[in-house]
Design an enzyme around this catalytic site. Sequence first.
Site, short mmCIF file in Angstrom:
data_model
loop_
_atom_site.label_atom_id
_atom_site.label_comp_id
_atom_site.label_asym_id
_atom_site.label_seq_id
_atom_site.Cartn_x
_atom_site.Cartn_y
_atom_site.Cartn_z
N LEU A 65 6.82 -0.91 11.46
CA LEU A 65 5.41 -1.30 11.58
C LEU A 65 4.73 -1.26 10.21
O LEU A 65 5.24 -0.62 9.29
CB LEU A 65 4.72 -0.32 12.54
CG LEU A 65 5.34 -0.33 13.95
CD1 LEU A 65 4.97 0.93 14.71
CD2 LEU A 65 4.88 -1.57 14.71
N LYS A 170 10.81 6.89 -0.84
CA LYS A 170 10.47 5.46 -0.78
C LYS A 170 9.22 5.16 -1.64
O LYS A 170 9.17 4.17 -2.38
CB LYS A 170 10.23 5.07 0.68
CG LYS A 170 9.57 3.73 0.90
CD LYS A 170 10.46 2.59 0.52
CE LYS A 170 9.73 1.26 0.70
NZ LYS A 170 10.48 0.13 0.18
N LYS A 245 -0.59 -1.31 -0.41
CA LYS A 245 -0.57 -0.16 0.52
C LYS A 245 0.34 0.94 -0.04
O LYS A 245 -0.02 2.11 -0.09
CB LYS A 245 -0.05 -0.64 1.88
CG LYS A 245 0.14 0.47 2.88
CD LYS A 245 1.13 0.09 3.95
CE LYS A 245 2.52 0.04 3.42
NZ LYS A 245 3.58 0.08 4.41
#
Length: 295
Positions: A65, A170, A245
């Site tokens: 998502l 990440k 983001k």
Amino acid sequence: MARVGFIGVGNMGSLMARNLVKAGHSLKVYDLNEEAVNFVVQSGAKRASSVQDAAKGVDFVVTMLPVGANVRSVFLDEGVIAAADRGTVLIDSSTIDVDSARAAHAAAAERGFAMLDAPVSGGVAGADAATLTFMCGGDKAVFSKALPLLQNMGKNIVHCGGPGFGQVTKICNNMVAAVISLATAEAFVMGEKLGVSRQTLYDVLSTSTASSTILTRMCPVPGPVPGSASSNGYKPGFMAKLMLKDLRLSQAAAQMAETATPLGAAATAAFAMHVANGFGDLDMSSIVKLIDKDA
Ligand code: NAD
């Protein structure tokens, strides 16, 4: 072969889910976007009618998502945790903030579910070729249980530590990728303005100390790399708004770690301006348009 509920089949999830089908697993897929679901159903997956339907009666739930709020909503509010059978392993491969990942882990643990945060790198090309890198956070035993499934979608599957450690790893990776992509874009604009062709710049930079995966796969200017997003109208790929983001996640993480990230901060500002200029839906390599709008 496993029964898998897959939630979120956009640019990345669709290709990852398709690889699970190809490997012989039985898939139920759910996405708010019907068209996205159709793509995976055409590959042999079943359509789930809701988040709960996708999470019920499966061995694994995989989510892919956009942001932490989506993961919180799908896990907590909409009910992966409420609907899943006892023993189902929950794997979230979205790139999200460490707090949301840990909140999902805590809610899962409270109800007795095993969970991994398992964000990926490798982009849509890696998702398509099942060569993604998975950065996993959670118990080692859960990692071992999920490993065979993840190996159908990726090549380099790494246990990074406890809950949230996959996300930390990440976020570090993407902050570096953004900085390199911005630096590479600056070099192409400067070199071309001074008369060197982009092909020459590419040929030399890609075989010299400036070389990187960003350059050789996601070259910021059209031409030198035919399969790159830039050579295809900057069609994503990895959208600039998603990179923004991740950069914002990096700045939140830097605050948490009380560490300085001056280049990460500069890249965050650059991507924020680029997205504000209306380019958020283009591939992140379009950041070159911030340096020269006609690039
Ligand atoms: P995307 O926007 O293409 O896909 C996300 C999908 O989730 C969409 O189809 C959307 O409809 C669906 N969705 C959102 N909320 C939902 C809900 N409540 N229920 C069901 N479906 C819902 O994004 P993407 O490019 O596939 O990226 C997914 C994640 O992977 C992001 O966190 C991104 O940062 C990360 N990522 C992307 C890439 C890349 O190259 N695209 C690479 C590595 C990691």
